[in-house]
Design a protein around this motif. Structure first.
Motif, PDB file in Angstrom:
ATOM      1  N   TYR A 242       0.855  -1.196   0.000  1.00  0.00           N
ATOM      2  CA  TYR A 242       0.000   0.000   0.000  1.00  0.00           C
ATOM      3  C   TYR A 242       0.892   1.247   0.000  1.00  0.00           C
ATOM      4  O   TYR A 242       1.769   1.382   0.842  1.00  0.00           O
ATOM      5  CB  TYR A 242      -0.891  -0.021   1.241  1.00  0.00           C
ATOM      6  N   MET A 274      -1.291  10.092 -10.616  1.00  0.00           N
ATOM      7  CA  MET A 274      -2.184   8.946 -10.403  1.00  0.00           C
ATOM      8  C   MET A 274      -2.722   8.394 -11.726  1.00  0.00           C
ATOM      9  O   MET A 274      -2.979   7.195 -11.843  1.00  0.00           O
ATOM     10  CB  MET A 274      -3.330   9.339  -9.457  1.00  0.00           C
ATOM     11  N   SER A 342      -4.986  -0.685  -7.548  1.00  0.00           N
ATOM     12  CA  SER A 342      -6.231   0.053  -7.310  1.00  0.00           C
ATOM     13  C   SER A 342      -5.932   1.443  -6.768  1.00  0.00           C
ATOM     14  O   SER A 342      -5.029   1.605  -5.945  1.00  0.00           O
ATOM     15  CB  SER A 342      -7.106  -0.695  -6.290  1.00  0.00           C
ATOM     16  N   LEU A 343      -6.700   2.418  -7.228  1.00  0.00           N
ATOM     17  CA  LEU A 343      -6.619   3.780  -6.679  1.00  0.00           C
ATOM     18  C   LEU A 343      -7.721   3.910  -5.625  1.00  0.00           C
ATOM     19  O   LEU A 343      -8.895   3.756  -5.941  1.00  0.00           O
ATOM     20  CB  LEU A 343      -6.839   4.825  -7.777  1.00  0.00           C
ATOM     21  N   HIS A 344      -7.324   4.183  -4.394  1.00  0.00           N
ATOM     22  CA  HIS A 344      -8.312   4.182  -3.305  1.00  0.00           C
ATOM     23  C   HIS A 344      -8.892   5.555  -3.014  1.00  0.00           C
ATOM     24  O   HIS A 344     -10.053   5.671  -2.654  1.00  0.00           O
ATOM     25  CB  HIS A 344      -7.674   3.610  -2.043  1.00  0.00           C
ATOM     26  N   GLY A 345      -8.087   6.594  -3.147  1.00  0.00           N
ATOM     27  CA  GLY A 345      -8.607   7.927  -2.853  1.00  0.00           C
ATOM     28  C   GLY A 345      -7.494   8.899  -2.546  1.00  0.00           C
ATOM     29  O   GLY A 345      -6.312   8.610  -2.768  1.00  0.00           O
ATOM     30  N   ILE A 346      -7.885  10.041  -2.046  1.00  0.00           N
ATOM     31  CA  ILE A 346      -6.939  11.128  -1.782  1.00  0.00           C
ATOM     32  C   ILE A 346      -7.222  11.715  -0.406  1.00  0.00           C
ATOM     33  O   ILE A 346      -8.358  12.090  -0.105  1.00  0.00           O
ATOM     34  CB  ILE A 346      -7.059  12.229  -2.863  1.00  0.00           C
ATOM     35  N   GLU A 347      -6.207  11.777   0.417  1.00  0.00           N
ATOM     36  CA  GLU A 347      -6.313  12.413   1.731  1.00  0.00           C
ATOM     37  C   GLU A 347      -5.861  13.864   1.592  1.00  0.00           C
ATOM     38  O   GLU A 347      -4.895  14.151   0.898  1.00  0.00           O
ATOM     39  CB  GLU A 347      -5.423  11.674   2.734  1.00  0.00           C
ATOM     40  N   LYS A 366      -3.704   7.690  -2.451  1.00  0.00           N
ATOM     41  CA  LYS A 366      -3.521   6.338  -1.907  1.00  0.00           C
ATOM     42  C   LYS A 366      -3.765   5.297  -2.994  1.00  0.00           C
ATOM     43  O   LYS A 366      -4.799   5.338  -3.664  1.00  0.00           O
ATOM     44  CB  LYS A 366      -4.525   6.101  -0.775  1.00  0.00           C
ATOM     45  N   SER A 368      -2.759   0.879  -3.997  1.00  0.00           N
ATOM     46  CA  SER A 368      -2.085  -0.331  -3.552  1.00  0.00           C
ATOM     47  C   SER A 368      -1.936  -1.302  -4.705  1.00  0.00           C
ATOM     48  O   SER A 368      -2.688  -1.248  -5.681  1.00  0.00           O
ATOM     49  CB  SER A 368      -2.857  -0.988  -2.408  1.00  0.00           C
ATOM     50  N   ILE A 406       3.164   2.528   2.728  1.00  0.00           N
ATOM     51  CA  ILE A 406       2.498   2.623   4.035  1.00  0.00           C
ATOM     52  C   ILE A 406       2.591   1.277   4.751  1.00  0.00           C
ATOM     53  O   ILE A 406       2.898   1.202   5.926  1.00  0.00           O
ATOM     54  CB  ILE A 406       1.026   3.062   3.904  1.00  0.00           C
TER      55      ILE A 406
END
Lengths: 503, 503
Positions: A242, A274, A342-347, A366, A368, A406
């Motif tokens: 990740y 991304m 996979s693209l999970h999102g953005i913090e 983010k 992984s 991570i």
């Protein structure tokens, strides 16, 4: 299809009609006892489900501990010995209560005959959160026995309270049927699985040469059939690396009216980076990854051809027609033995409803990568960070960019024809009248690799429930036939494994 | 630079030394009275700041209403007439309390002489949220008078409680100095500006031919100097078209272990689309937008050359060296008169700390375009949606994609040499001894266009505070010199405007 309606009452008759002469008397007695005790077994599950042991909710930590004690009570009544509630210390941050104790691991033994093999069974007594408002038809922490559908419904029914109690029911059936237990059993039941199994890895390492020193095999019953019809044994898991790519520029978030068009926006850089990682058809665009993946042998390919699965099942599971492949083999291989990104999102960016005219100052993308043999985690991380650095350099941006790992969890693949798997396969044929499909999982169960590496043993994943049980979702269920046949399967597996010549 | 240390006490002396003979006696008297009343004026601001009128916090709505009543009390004591608290009805969703009343708009008049011009002054009495824990040095809702720094510190000091009370102080100074008020004044003070000015547009439309029917000019004091040294008058604002691109596929969020690599992920498609909208150097990549932008004339270019600004001020404001341009003119033009596109974030994706292995089922990418003359909002939306549709089509994805306008607010540009602006320019020279810079703003104040269109009048933006006041940030302040000189400026502007021949 013929298995779909198979209930614990109908099953013995059907089985007998198929192969009555092959069933040894001890299994006949054992399975009859299991059928007899069905109401009692369901009652134990109901008592356990009633305790809301949600490990991710700090306020419910006392309930998690209460459930550990409930299990201890069951173990005591069944004659387990050397029962220990192993403390795992204080939960590391982030926590609200800095003195929050991790829930204990329940260790116990049933039998200690040096002439018998020793099997460690793993399960977890904690559960995912559940609220009726989430969309449950019934109260999630009240087990509903739906005789019409043949289902047990409630949080933990299939993940993992039902399967965990299965091991206790196997012991009870042996005791009440007067059949000698075939192996020495060790339980390792944890209460933090749904929250990252905090502390368990260290405990396993510590007990490897102590409590666990005689363990010959590990069996984990905490996954599911691939579909809804055919039992499976699971011999492989993908790993997971990740990552986050951090782009930062301004000191604080800015107003897009005042600064839009005159400062370099971190979100713009991040979106560019991304977008270069993976294509919409699922192809990873980071150079060098494909070369690390072990080639498919003809034998391995044959395994996928034999498995009962179709694209329709995938579409049903995703609730959409968005499958990237239509051929069964392609789907299974891309789920189990090829990497995926996979693209999970953005913090750090705006993520709420509505409209906010912010230029985020620091954003963390983010993503992984699911890993498979023979990918090397460190080499992968090097390829990923180099790729992101290169893409960022192309942008000529005055912002700063950094990509970091991570966490990583290793992939796992076992020999699906070793003693344990052979015993479980034979047991499946005995109980279900069908050879199990040999499957892998696309996801990770990191503790599998820990057990294998620390105890130097074979690990078997022996699922009880079906692919549609809704483990982390609303209206979680376990088919009663899976529950009862699963208990029989656990018992038969232990006998066949005990009889096998190799470990 | 010489203005930096200018306080209300020193100012008259310096001013006299520059141009004492030109100052008419009435201004002498008026300004002397303003200086005298300084402690009282600050006290009124302190009382107003003490009411935490945060419009975005539903639980503080009674405080917002309380502040409206506080203002009414002030208006009454100053002899304003026809004071009305105009209700705006129930706040539309999303709200927790479905019966939540919007705060009222405070309408009032000072004078109704048919031989005088009528000026509507707009301000807002609500404020942004503020908590000491955010990093404030002092309690945000306790006004701190820092005599050493010469600042008033507290939430609302500069945005917009200080400037709003300024109009009341102008009236009081006239009354106590015995000077005839030069115009008929109408107040329009709202309590929802920080939360989208809900309901105000409708009220203005409704009162255009009623309460507001005699209005000759509108003056809004709710923005800031460009920098910290030179007063400005603001004659233009960019508009804002806010969009979201929605990509959806699976019925619910999926686990990336189980589904990664075998389903088309909405986030992957969205990242691809978002990456095509704008480049890291700020250049918008949507075709057809540049062609809509009005060309820069040599006269306009000269305006930017004359303005006091530098890239250092931009870098200081953003807290970084991430400016896209180094030349003053380029920065100002890209902030004020060229469009910009900002990526704000993504709704529906993972956005928290840490790692979550989710494949989001439905993601909404948020972005906005700041608009300028002569961009047509509808045509822009067509270009944007067509661009996104085209980019999505390239992906051959089985997901669904749609781009929609969330809201638009028109740009605004006024003639900076009309009667109002000339009056305000003359007043600035009188008070500050310097010609004001003529500025625009990169952001939007949608109500500006509403006033202009509905009342068919000229609108002037007359800022009181400085560019470093920290309006929406911690430690919000208003320099005492800006407060006192701002009151004088408001008064002088009204006199000069009253004397001007045209409207």
């Amino acid at each position: 299809m013929f298995l779909r309606g198979l209930t614990s009452i109908v099953a013995p008759i059907q089985r007998r009609s198929i192969m009555s002469s092959q069933i040894p008397t001890k299994f006949d007695q054992l399975f009859k006892k299991v059928d007899e005790l069905k109401p009692d077994f369901i009652d134990v599950v109901a008592q356990a489900v009633a305790i809301p042991a949600v490990s991710s909710d700090e306020s419910l930590r006392p309930q998690v501990v209460k459930k550990a004690h409930f299990i201890v009570g069951q173990l005591e009544s069944l004659g387990f010995t050397d029962i220990q509630l192993k403390p795992l210390g204080i939960q590391p941050p982030p926590v609200t209560n800095p003195n929050l104790e991790l829930p204990p691991v329940v260790l116990s033994r049933y039998g200690s005959d040096p002439n018998k093999k020793t099997v460690l069974v793993y399960g977890h007594y904690d559960v995912q959160p559940a609220f009726k408002e989430d969309g449950w038809d019934t109260e999630p922490f009240t087990l509903v026995v739906d005789e019409e559908k043949g289902q047990l419904k409630g949080r933990g029914a299939t993940d993992d309270t039902g399967p965990l109690t299965g091991w206790l029911h196997v012991v009870r059936a042996h005791r009440e049927a007067g059949i000698e237990f075939p192996v020495n059993l060790i339980t390792c039941f944890e209460g933090m699985e749904e929250s990252g199994s905090l502390g368990l890895e260290e405990l396993i390492a510590k007990e490897a040469n102590d409590y666990f020193k005689d363990v010959d095999a590990v069996c984990i019953s905490d996954n599911y059939w691939l579909g809804t019809r055919k039992p499976v044994l699971t011999y492989g898991l993908r790993g997971c690396n990740y990552y986050q790519t951090i782009v930062e520029g301004p000191k604080a978030d800015l107003h897009s009216g005042v600064f839009g068009g005159i400062v370099a926006e971190p979100m713009i850089d991040l979106a560019k980076i991304m977008s270069t990682l993976v294509d919409s058809d699922g192809k990873i665009q980071i150079k060098g990854i494909d070369e690390m993946v072990a080639p498919v042998t003809p034998e391995e390919h044959k395994l996928y051809e034999e498995i009962d699965f179709s694209v329709d099942e995938l579409n049903k599971a995703s609730g959409s027609n968005t499958a990237l492949y239509t051929k069964k083999e392609d789907i299974l291989m891309h789920r189990w033995r090829y990497p995926s990104l996979s693209l999970h999102g953005i913090e750090g960016a705006f993520s709420a409803q509505g409209a906010k005219t912010v230029i985020p100052a620091k954003v963390m993308g983010k993503f992984s990568i699911r890993t498979v043999p023979d990918m090397d985690s460190e080499k992968l991380t090097k390829l990923v960070t180099e790729h992101c650095d290169k893409e960022f350099a192309k942008l000529n941006s005055p912002n700063r960019c950094k990509t970091e790992l991570i966490h990583d969890g290793a992939y796992w693949v076992s020999d699906p024809h070793n003693a344990q798997f052979s015993a479980a396969s034979k047991a499946t044929e005995l109980v279900y009248g069908v050879k199990p499909d040999l499957t892998r999982e696309g996801g990770s169960i990191p503790i599998t690799v820990t057990f294998q590496d620390q105890l130097k043993t074979s690990v078997l994943l022996l699922p009880m429930g079906r692919g549609d049980d809704g483990a982390h979702s609303i209206n979680e269920k376990l088919d009663i036939s899976n529950f009862i046949n699963g208990i029989k399967l656990m018992g038969a597996y232990l006998h066949y494994y005990a009889e096998s010549k190799e470990n």
